[in-house]
Write a protein that holds these residues in place. Structure first.
Motif, mmCIF file in Angstrom:
data_model
loop_
_atom_site.group_PDB
_atom_site.id
_atom_site.type_symbol
_atom_site.label_atom_id
_atom_site.label_comp_id
_atom_site.label_asym_id
_atom_site.label_seq_id
_atom_site.Cartn_x
_atom_site.Cartn_y
_atom_site.Cartn_z
ATOM 1 N N CYS A 52 -7.571 1.593 -0.697
ATOM 2 C CA CYS A 52 -6.660 1.905 0.405
ATOM 3 C C CYS A 52 -5.386 2.570 -0.116
ATOM 4 N N ASN A 53 -4.907 2.101 -1.242
ATOM 5 C CA ASN A 53 -3.712 2.689 -1.839
ATOM 6 C C ASN A 53 -3.945 4.163 -2.167
ATOM 7 N N ARG A 54 -5.116 4.473 -2.710
ATOM 8 C CA ARG A 54 -5.429 5.871 -3.012
ATOM 9 C C ARG A 54 -5.404 6.722 -1.748
ATOM 10 N N VAL A 70 0.875 -1.162 0.000
ATOM 11 C CA VAL A 70 0.000 0.000 0.000
ATOM 12 C C VAL A 70 0.917 1.217 0.000
ATOM 13 N N ALA A 71 0.837 2.032 -1.069
ATOM 14 C CA ALA A 71 1.772 3.130 -1.266
ATOM 15 C C ALA A 71 3.215 2.620 -1.213
ATOM 16 N N ASN A 72 3.421 1.455 -1.831
ATOM 17 C CA ASN A 72 4.737 0.822 -1.980
ATOM 18 C C ASN A 72 5.353 0.335 -0.673
ATOM 19 N N SER A 95 0.806 3.778 -8.078
ATOM 20 C CA SER A 95 1.950 3.259 -7.322
ATOM 21 C C SER A 95 2.710 2.303 -8.223
ATOM 22 N N TYR A 125 -2.932 8.890 -8.599
ATOM 23 C CA TYR A 125 -3.131 7.679 -7.799
ATOM 24 C C TYR A 125 -2.518 6.451 -8.452
ATOM 25 N N MET A 149 -1.853 0.048 -9.640
ATOM 26 C CA MET A 149 -0.688 -0.406 -8.901
ATOM 27 C C MET A 149 0.079 -1.412 -9.739
#
Length: 355
Positions: free
Chosen positions: A230-232, A28-30, A291, A289, A307
């Motif tokens: 969640c990543n966003r 999540v966000a790398n 990743s 958005y 992603m």
């Protein structure tokens, strides 16, 4: 206080990705989901952490090591079969000893932290202190019924007809009072030792059980759409940083993180976005958005809301949106004339996209 992180789930709803990587290590966000969990545990002042693992334990141990990189000491506890959350507490009895502890499900992301609930537990030290949040469909969760003072009156696991819209969100604080409770209960209808049954045992025995109504963001990353959403949310918290190479013909707009060794040429990146170490971005438009993991390659493509996991490659794709591409997967092009794509691609797959 100690912590017990449960990371033994198989991630069946995240297949095909979870065939190759434990869902708790998905980024999540790398950063792996478990890294975000450990951040919240460390913020409580906890240093001793037990990690309950199943068949994927060696992969999780390889990723987290002994915990020193996170400022923690990790002890791995094997759970051979998924026999329930209360069963995990039983297995961890020697590690937990008589200490208070926070139990945290390893596939839950709470970027706003859990400090407030931790402080409330520390001040009052009820037998159990639960985090709950209002949900649209309580039938999917353990549900708590509260008194006006936030005392827990009743818990029901996935009720067919919920009497409350307050769901348990995967973080629990306990004193040693939980140990006789998990020993006293019997397997429920799913054949598991349910933690909700153990907490209900405490309530029925007259032990104090309280709850915090959690107002922050919470996501159980059990499915692909959950992970993307969640990543966003986590990307929205980025602070711009450029440690890689950005040539003069490239443009960055908004908060973008470019990790060391990344190489951006003749491209435009709109944040929030993160570009992993060693990744090449050539003649492409990315964001918002997006990743991109480490050692990826994106060439002549346009991506948004997506992603790419480590080692993935995308080339000559005009419009990849809301997609999740697994490690070392390759997404290319073919002649078909279709514009716009949405993909969920497992590790080492090869996909051809119409151009």
């Amino acid at each position: 206080m100690k912590a017990l992180i449960l990371s033994g789930g198989s991630g069946t709803r995240m297949r095909p990705l979870s065939y190759a990587i434990p869902k708790q290590l998905l980024p999540v966000a790398n950063r792996p989901v478990l890294a975000h969990v450990l951040d919240n545990v460390r913020a409580l002042g906890v240093t001793d952490v037990g990690v309950v693992v199943g068949d994927r334990g060696p992969e999780i141990a390889d990723a987290l090591g002994d915990g020193a990189a996170h400022g923690l000491r990790l002890t791995y506890i094997r759970q051979d079969q998924p026999l329930g959350l209360a069963h995990a507490v039983l297995l961890a009895r020697d590690f937990l000893a008589g200490d208070d502890f926070v139990l945290y499900l390893g596939d839950n992301v709470l970027p706003d932290g859990i400090l407030d609930a931790g402080r409330r537990f520390g001040a009052d030290r009820p037998a159990a202190h639960l985090l709950v949040q209002k949900v649209v469909d309580p039938r999917r969760f353990g549900v708590a019924e509260l008194s006006p003072d936030d005392t827990v009156r009743r818990l029901v696991e996935k009720p067919a007809e919920p009497r409350s819209d307050l769901a348990l969100i995967g973080v629990y604080f306990f004193t040693a009072a939980i140990h006789p409770a998990v020993r006293a209960i019997r397997p429920g209808r799913r054949g598991e030792l349910e933690l909700t049954d153990a907490i209900q045992w405490l309530i029925d025995a007259g032990a104090p059980v309280r709850a915090t109504r959690y107002d922050g963001y919470w996501q159980d990353v059990g499915e692909v759409d959950d992970l993307l959403e969640c990543n966003r949310r986590m990307l929205d918290q980025l602070t711009a940083r450029t440690a890689g190479r950005l040539d003069r013909t490239s443009e960055v707009v908004g908060p973008v993180v470019i990790e060391p060794g990344a190489d951006i040429r003749r491209s435009r990146i709109v944040g929030p976005a993160v570009i992993g170490a060693g990744t090449q971005i050539l003649d492409s438009e990315l964001g918002p958005y997006v990743s991109i993991g480490a050692d990826c390659r994106v060439t002549r493509s346009r991506l948004s809301g997506s992603m790419l996991l480590d080692g993935a490659s995308v080339s000559d794709v005009r419009g990849l949106a809301d997609s999740l591409i697994g490690r070392c997967a390759t997404v290319g092009s073919s002649e078909s004339g279709i514009d716009g794509h949405r993909l969920v691609v497992g590790d080492r797959a090869r996909i051809e996209i119409a151009t």
